[in-house]
Design a protein around this motif. Structure first.
Motif, PDB file in Angstrom:
ATOM      1  N   ALA A  41       6.869   5.302   6.022  1.00 12.33           N
ATOM      2  CA  ALA A  41       7.101   5.070   4.645  1.00 12.33           C
ATOM      3  C   ALA A  41       6.031   4.301   4.018  1.00 12.33           C
ATOM      4  CB  ALA A  41       8.683   4.826   4.349  1.00 12.33           C
ATOM      5  N   GLN A  42       5.622   3.333   4.650  1.00 10.43           N
ATOM      6  CA  GLN A  42       4.609   2.303   3.892  1.00 10.43           C
ATOM      7  C   GLN A  42       3.325   2.904   3.713  1.00 10.43           C
ATOM      8  OE1 GLN A  42       4.629  -1.155   6.469  1.00 10.43           O
ATOM      9  NE2 GLN A  42       5.618  -2.219   4.892  1.00 10.43           N
ATOM     10  N   GLN A  43       3.012   3.790   4.799  1.00 10.19           N
ATOM     11  CA  GLN A  43       1.622   4.441   4.836  1.00 10.19           C
ATOM     12  C   GLN A  43       1.748   5.875   3.435  1.00 10.19           C
ATOM     13  OE1 GLN A  43      -0.840   3.281   6.379  1.00 10.19           O
ATOM     14  NE2 GLN A  43      -2.290   4.991   5.568  1.00 10.19           N
ATOM     15  N   CYS A  44       3.017   6.216   3.438  1.00  6.61           N
ATOM     16  CA  CYS A  44       2.858   7.336   2.542  1.00  6.61           C
ATOM     17  C   CYS A  44       3.053   6.843   1.064  1.00  6.61           C
ATOM     18  CB  CYS A  44       4.125   8.084   2.691  1.00  6.61           C
ATOM     19  SG  CYS A  44       4.121   9.300   4.057  1.00  6.61           S
ATOM     20  N   ASP A  45       3.714   5.699   1.054  1.00  9.08           N
ATOM     21  CA  ASP A  45       3.829   4.824  -0.394  1.00  9.08           C
ATOM     22  C   ASP A  45       2.407   4.366  -0.587  1.00  9.08           C
ATOM     23  OD1 ASP A  45       6.528   5.393  -0.223  1.00  9.08           O
ATOM     24  OD2 ASP A  45       6.975   3.174   0.129  1.00  9.08           O
ATOM     25  N   ARG A  46       1.776   3.931   0.154  1.00 11.35           N
ATOM     26  CA  ARG A  46       0.133   3.519  -0.092  1.00 11.35           C
ATOM     27  C   ARG A  46      -0.685   4.724  -0.359  1.00 11.35           C
ATOM     28  NH1 ARG A  46      -4.184   3.788   3.533  1.00 11.35           N
ATOM     29  NH2 ARG A  46      -6.031   2.578   2.798  1.00 11.35           N
ATOM     30  N   TYR A  47      -0.400   5.868   0.177  1.00  6.93           N
ATOM     31  CA  TYR A  47      -1.051   6.894  -0.308  1.00  6.93           C
ATOM     32  C   TYR A  47      -0.653   7.459  -2.108  1.00  6.93           C
ATOM     33  CZ  TYR A  47      -2.727   7.922   4.145  1.00  6.93           C
ATOM     34  OH  TYR A  47      -3.245   7.635   5.486  1.00  6.93           O
ATOM     35  N   ASP A  48       0.592   7.257  -2.374  1.00  9.60           N
ATOM     36  CA  ASP A  48       1.102   7.472  -3.452  1.00  9.60           C
ATOM     37  C   ASP A  48       0.392   6.339  -4.533  1.00  9.60           C
ATOM     38  OD1 ASP A  48       2.964   9.580  -2.992  1.00  9.60           O
ATOM     39  OD2 ASP A  48       4.622   8.129  -2.613  1.00  9.60           O
ATOM     40  N   ARG A  49       0.269   5.170  -4.057  1.00  6.71           N
ATOM     41  CA  ARG A  49      -0.642   4.157  -4.895  1.00  6.71           C
ATOM     42  C   ARG A  49      -1.969   4.538  -5.041  1.00  6.71           C
ATOM     43  NH1 ARG A  49       2.613   0.795  -1.924  1.00  6.71           N
ATOM     44  NH2 ARG A  49       0.920   0.195  -0.448  1.00  6.71           N
ATOM     45  N   MET A  50      -2.750   4.858  -4.139  1.00  4.28           N
ATOM     46  CA  MET A  50      -4.028   5.367  -4.131  1.00  4.28           C
ATOM     47  C   MET A  50      -4.129   6.603  -4.982  1.00  4.28           C
ATOM     48  SD  MET A  50      -5.066   4.975  -0.063  1.00  4.28           S
ATOM     49  CE  MET A  50      -6.211   6.215  -0.241  1.00  4.28           C
ATOM     50  N   ALA A  51      -3.256   7.537  -5.026  1.00  4.15           N
ATOM     51  CA  ALA A  51      -3.223   8.825  -6.150  1.00  4.15           C
ATOM     52  C   ALA A  51      -3.101   8.213  -7.561  1.00  4.15           C
ATOM     53  CB  ALA A  51      -2.110   9.675  -5.718  1.00  4.15           C
ATOM     54  N   ALA A  52      -2.058   7.219  -7.899  1.00  7.37           N
ATOM     55  CA  ALA A  52      -1.915   6.910  -9.197  1.00  7.37           C
ATOM     56  C   ALA A  52      -3.066   5.922  -9.607  1.00  7.37           C
ATOM     57  CB  ALA A  52      -0.592   5.839  -8.951  1.00  7.37           C
ATOM     58  N   ASP A  53      -3.607   5.275  -8.663  1.00  6.12           N
ATOM     59  CA  ASP A  53      -4.852   4.457  -8.998  1.00  6.12           C
ATOM     60  C   ASP A  53      -6.192   5.500  -9.476  1.00  6.12           C
ATOM     61  OD1 ASP A  53      -6.805   2.112  -9.093  1.00  6.12           O
ATOM     62  OD2 ASP A  53      -7.996   3.130  -7.312  1.00  6.12           O
ATOM     63  N   CYS A  74       0.661  13.333   6.903  1.00  7.25           N
ATOM     64  CA  CYS A  74       1.801  12.106   7.097  1.00  7.25           C
ATOM     65  C   CYS A  74       3.185  12.531   6.361  1.00  7.25           C
ATOM     66  CB  CYS A  74       1.437  10.826   6.550  1.00  7.25           C
ATOM     67  SG  CYS A  74       2.220   9.309   6.649  1.00  7.25           S
ATOM     68  N   ARG A  75       4.214  12.848   7.256  1.00  5.46           N
ATOM     69  CA  ARG A  75       5.383  13.178   6.578  1.00  5.46           C
ATOM     70  C   ARG A  75       6.410  11.850   6.250  1.00  5.46           C
ATOM     71  NH1 ARG A  75       8.333  17.482   6.708  1.00  5.46           N
ATOM     72  NH2 ARG A  75       6.840  18.678   7.947  1.00  5.46           N
ATOM     73  N   HIS A  76       6.966  11.782   5.214  1.00  3.65           N
ATOM     74  CA  HIS A  76       7.494  10.331   4.925  1.00  3.65           C
ATOM     75  C   HIS A  76       8.997  10.129   5.829  1.00  3.65           C
ATOM     76  CE1 HIS A  76       9.571   7.356   2.412  1.00  3.65           C
ATOM     77  NE2 HIS A  76       8.658   7.347   1.711  1.00  3.65           N
TER      78      HIS A  76
END
Length: 114
Positions: free
Chosen positions: A82-94, A75-77
């Motif tokens: 963008a929303q999907q990539c941001d969701r993955y960023d939040r999942m990584a932070a979680d 998934c390229r930003h």
């Protein structure tokens, strides 16, 4: 050797690349004749392993040193993702927060390898 596990390489807003393996939801057991590679489901809202901040997609993929997962999603930003990539960023932070929390609740003695 390969062992199928669902994973995604995604690009963060800052241009760095990341790799995450989705959390496995076990469907049965080997003792019951279930295949631990294929008789599983995935919690697509949580990672169980992640690496972040790599300069390229290939560098993120090389950070994984386990069995070949057989395939991977990407998934390229872009404005459309963008929303999907941001969701993955939040999942990584979680996942990182959950790991920190579990380290803080471990007994003071004993050896745990992360």
């Amino acid at each position: 050797m390969s062992f199928h596990r669902e994973n995604i390489a995604w690009q963060s807003k800052d241009g760095t690349w990341n790799l995450g393996f989705f959390e496995v939801v076990w469907e049965g057991s080997e003792e019951d004749g279930e295949d631990p590679e294929w008789d599983v489901d995935y919690d697509m809202s949580a990672f169980e392993w992640v690496t972040t901040g790599h300069p390229t997609q290939m560098a993120a993929r090389r950070a994984w040193n386990g069995s070949n997962p057989g395939s991977s999603m990407t998934c390229r930003h872009t404005p459309g993702t963008a929303q999907q990539c941001d969701r993955y960023d939040r999942m990584a932070a979680d996942l990182r927060a959950r790991r920190r929390e579990s380290r803080n609740t471990l007994p003071a003695t004993g050896f745990v390898r992360w």
